[in-house]
Design an enzyme around this catalytic site. Structure first.
Site, PDB file in Angstrom:
ATOM      1  N   ILE A 133      35.369  42.891  38.716  1.00  0.00           N
ATOM      2  CA  ILE A 133      35.633  41.490  39.042  1.00  0.00           C
ATOM      3  C   ILE A 133      35.061  40.572  37.966  1.00  0.00           C
ATOM      4  CG2 ILE A 133      35.127  39.610  40.661  1.00  0.00           C
ATOM      5  CD1 ILE A 133      35.185  41.777  42.895  1.00  0.00           C
TER       6      ILE A 133
ATOM      7  N   ALA B 275      37.137  40.758  34.857  1.00  0.00           N
ATOM      8  CA  ALA B 275      38.410  40.043  34.999  1.00  0.00           C
ATOM      9  C   ALA B 275      38.216  38.535  35.043  1.00  0.00           C
ATOM     10  CB  ALA B 275      39.125  40.501  36.266  1.00  0.00           C
ATOM     11  N   GLU B 276      37.180  38.093  35.731  1.00  0.00           N
ATOM     12  CA  GLU B 276      36.987  36.665  35.934  1.00  0.00           C
ATOM     13  C   GLU B 276      36.453  35.944  34.703  1.00  0.00           C
ATOM     14  OE1 GLU B 276      37.915  34.786  38.417  1.00  0.00           O
ATOM     15  OE2 GLU B 276      38.614  36.406  39.713  1.00  0.00           O
ATOM     16  N   SER B 277      35.448  36.518  34.049  1.00  0.00           N
ATOM     17  CA  SER B 277      34.773  35.768  32.978  1.00  0.00           C
ATOM     18  C   SER B 277      34.503  36.568  31.710  1.00  0.00           C
ATOM     19  CB  SER B 277      33.424  35.256  33.490  1.00  0.00           C
ATOM     20  OG  SER B 277      32.558  36.360  33.722  1.00  0.00           O
TER      21      SER B 277
ATOM     22  N   TYR C  79      46.396  40.836  41.221  1.00  0.00           N
ATOM     23  CA  TYR C  79      44.971  40.732  40.928  1.00  0.00           C
ATOM     24  C   TYR C  79      44.224  41.906  41.549  1.00  0.00           C
ATOM     25  CZ  TYR C  79      40.197  38.904  40.850  1.00  0.00           C
ATOM     26  OH  TYR C  79      38.846  38.740  40.643  1.00  0.00           O
TER      27      TYR C  79
END
Length: 104
Positions: A10, A13-15, A92
């Site tokens: 996560i 993927a996010e940052s 996602y």
């Protein structure tokens, strides 16, 4: 508790592990938490730049998404990703759960 590998995916993927990252929509930090979401948990925007705080809020929010979706991790991940957008797909969640598109 969440599997550390899931959390790793996560954050990737996010940052891309950038704790100072701010998205076009204003999501902040490692877990890309929106300040409005953080406020629901009593956390202000400046505190979202603290990695531990960001992870804690992000994971608390993911846990709440999981509860809201009847413990369905695919739906919970999509809820986490879409925020208030109703146009969720499972892309996602598939990306997170497979880990195919991440560089370890």
């Amino acid at each position: 508790k969440f599997d550390p590998d899931l959390v790793f995916r996560i954050v990737d993927a996010e940052s891309n592990f950038n704790d100072a990252d701010v998205s076009e929509k204003g999501a902040v930090g490692l877990m890309q938490v929106l300040p409005s979401t953080a406020a629901n948990y009593g956390v202000s925007r400046p505190n979202l730049f603290e990695s531990e705080t960001n992870l804690n809020v992000g994971l608390l929010h993911l846990r709440n998404c999981l509860w809201a979706e009847g413990n369905d991790i695919v739906k919970a991940l999509d809820r986490y990703n879409r925020g208030s957008r109703p146009d969720a797909t499972h892309r996602y969640a598939s990306r997170i759960l497979k880990g195919d598109s991440f560089n370890y």
